[in-house]
Design a protein around this motif. Structure first.
Motif, PDB file in Angstrom:
ATOM      1  N   CYS A  97       0.851  -1.197   0.000  1.00 31.45           N
ATOM      2  CA  CYS A  97       0.000   0.000   0.000  1.00 31.45           C
ATOM      3  C   CYS A  97       0.885   1.246   0.000  1.00 31.45           C
ATOM      4  N   CYS A 111      -7.441   3.332  -6.522  1.00 32.20           N
ATOM      5  CA  CYS A 111      -6.037   2.891  -6.524  1.00 32.20           C
ATOM      6  C   CYS A 111      -5.968   1.392  -6.829  1.00 32.20           C
ATOM      7  N   CYS A 120      -3.799  -2.777  -3.544  1.00 30.79           N
ATOM      8  CA  CYS A 120      -3.969  -3.874  -2.576  1.00 30.79           C
ATOM      9  C   CYS A 120      -4.728  -5.045  -3.199  1.00 30.79           C
TER      10      CYS A 120
HETATM   11  S1  SF4 Z   1      -6.603   1.234  -2.452  1.00 30.09           S
HETATM   12 FE1  SF4 Z   1      -5.502  -0.201  -1.141  1.00 30.09          FE
HETATM   13  S2  SF4 Z   1      -3.339   0.028  -1.749  1.00 30.09           S
HETATM   14 FE2  SF4 Z   1      -4.410   1.800  -2.547  1.00 30.09          FE
HETATM   15  S3  SF4 Z   1      -4.154   3.371  -0.995  1.00 30.09           S
HETATM   16 FE3  SF4 Z   1      -6.089   2.344  -0.560  1.00 30.09          FE
HETATM   17  S4  SF4 Z   1      -5.601   0.728   0.898  1.00 30.09           S
HETATM   18 FE4  SF4 Z   1      -3.679   1.408  -0.031  1.00 30.09          FE
END
Ligand code: SF4
Ligand code: SF4
Length: 480
Positions: free
Chosen positions: A379, A417, A420
């Protein structure tokens, strides 16, 4: 062990291991995963050479001893495979927790709701008067441009408008979520329609409808209080109103996301796929809602940005999977690459029906998350907790992420994003190879350690992510 027996054992093991490497090679090739395909090809050749060498040099006492030790180790590992054992850690799954004591979550505290406050100054003032702890961090998030608008790293005028179109289309459908059920005049007809035997048939039709329209799975659970938000928080029309939903049953619908799109994260592909599957999940929820209303039952669809139900715990209660370290549902077959919707109804669709396995059945996923931590390691904003201690929230231990830093990063990118999701070992195609691995990790903790070792080796522990026009060091919480 006499020589012919040893030779035969070597040949059997060579062929079995070769078959495994060949399967990895073929499926990785089909999935366009270059690294595991390459490693599997090398392992295949090395495996053949290794056993050929053992058979060729069997007369040498040291080689013979090594050969026997290897066979012995393989035998132990193979014998362990089907044995189910996990340490007794009661805190890592919700299946052992008394849900009546769980606090309801207030939708006004959700990051999406808090972000929307920037457009409603009166509500904003009201909210931060009672929640000053969020004001500073939220103001930094408010300053960033919205997803789909100029300013995000991945913003592209046409593609960004295209994914936004999905969400604005969904917003227009919100008026369908609630409406009155059809009046059924005859009391006798109503009694027959909602008899236990008929309710079982209704449930079957709902399952068929959902699968027919593209759902990958569907689950039913009783609508416990902690599965409902306490107050509305997403829209100014009902902001702050307590949620009153007295329905009995919650139906959770699961739609699969394309792994190929998730693999491209971060990028517009992720939010495009997310938007598509939100629309698909909503479509199914609306059809089931209409079906129930035509029968004369009360029903409400819970779809993107119009929820009364918290989908992840509802899905877990419905036996659809377990909570992953990154706060998302992990489905035993599809992993975390799913989107959900729900329908609640006053009809009891649970009595007289054999319920599927609930959380405990999938607790191996929670154990795997304790070992893995790959999402936390990758992350870019440090939003996912590390270590074995499961964080406490709403009065019970469960994984949840730091939504401020995560969402702020989304806004910076101008898209979901999803890193993860991309790195999670459960984010794999639903094919025979990965089904076999999923069964393997469901048996015991030794299998899980071995599987994790190979996952790290084949796919990489730290996944390289290309950030277009954004420095990795700029992504942290300090840069909100
Ligand atoms: S989507 Fe997942 S990897 Fe991306 S910032 Fe959020 S928790 Fe972190
Ligand atoms: S990446 Fe690992 S720790 Fe994170 S949710 Fe997936 S399995 Fe769990």
């Amino acid at each position: 062990m006499s020589w012919p027996v040893l030779e035969l054992t070597n040949i059997i093991l060579m062929n079995l291991l070769s078959l495994i490497f060949l399967l990895i090679l073929i499926f990785s090739f089909l999935e366009k995963e270059k690294r595991p395909a390459l490693i599997a090809a090398v392992l295949l050749i090395a495996n053949l050479a290794f056993w050929a060498f053992l058979n060729h040099s069997h007369e040498h006492p040291i080689v013979r001893a090594i050969n026997l030790v290897i066979i012995f180790l393989i035998l132990i590992i193979v014998l362990l495979i089907p044995w189910r054992f996990f340490p007794d850690q009661k805190t890592i799954t919700t299946s052992t927790i008394k849900t009546e004591s769980i606090e309801q979550f207030d939708e006004r505290n959700h990051m999406f709701s808090r972000n929307a406050l920037k457009f409603y100054p009166e509500l904003k003032e009201l909210y931060y008067r009672s929640h000053p702890e969020y004001q500073k961090v939220d103001e930094l998030i408010h300053r960033k441009s919205e997803l789909g608008q100029p300013g995000g790293v991945y913003y592209e005028p046409l593609r960004s408008t295209a994914f936004k179109a999905n969400f604005s289309f969904l917003a227009k459908l919100n008026c369908l979520a609630e409406s009155k059920p059809e009046e059924i005049e005859e009391e006798a007809e109503k009694k027959h329609l909602f008899s236990e035997a008929n309710r079982r048939k209704i449930r079957e039709v709902i399952e068929i409808l959902a699968l027919h329209h593209g759902a990958a799975d569907i689950g039913f659970t009783s609508l416990k209080k902690y599965l409902l938000y306490s107050h509305h928080g997403r829209h100014p029309e009902n902001w702050g109103q307590p949620i009153e939903n007295n329905h009995q049953t919650c139906i959770v619908i699961l739609v699969p996301m394309k792994i190929a799109a998730i693999r491209k994260s971060p990028g517009l592909e992720v939010i495009e796929e997310s938007a598509r599957t939100y629309v698909e999940a909503a479509k199914i929820a609306f059809i089931i809602t209409e079906f129930l209303k035509l029968l004369g039952a009360e029903a409400r669809a819970h779809t993107d940005a119009n929820y009364e139900v918290l989908l992840v715990p509802a899905a877990i209660e419905a036996g659809l999977g377990q909570l992953g370290r990154f706060g998302l549902l992990i489905h035993p077959r599809l992993g975390p690459c799913v989107r959900m919707s729900a329908v609640t109804t006053n009809l009891d669709l649970l009595t007289g029906v054999k319920q599927r396995a609930t959380g405990r059945k999938w607790e191996h996923i929670s154990f795997f998350c304790q070992l893995c931590q790959k999402c936390a390691d990758n992350c870019p904003t440090g939003s996912i907790s590390r270590g074995n201690a499961v964080p406490l929230a709403r009065g019970f231990p469960h994984w949840s992420i730091r939504q401020e830093s995560c969402y702020s990063f989304w806004k910076r990118l101008g898209t979901d994003c999803g890193i993860c999701l991309k790195v999670c070992p459960f984010s794999k195609e639903d094919n025979p190879l990965h089904r076999l691995v999923r069964w393997y990790v469901s048996r015991n903790i030794v299998n899980q350690k071995i599987a994790l070792f190979f996952d790290d080796w084949l796919y990489g522990r730290k996944v390289k992510v290309k950030f277009t026009g954004i420095e990795r060091k700029q992504t942290g919480l300090s840069n909100l």
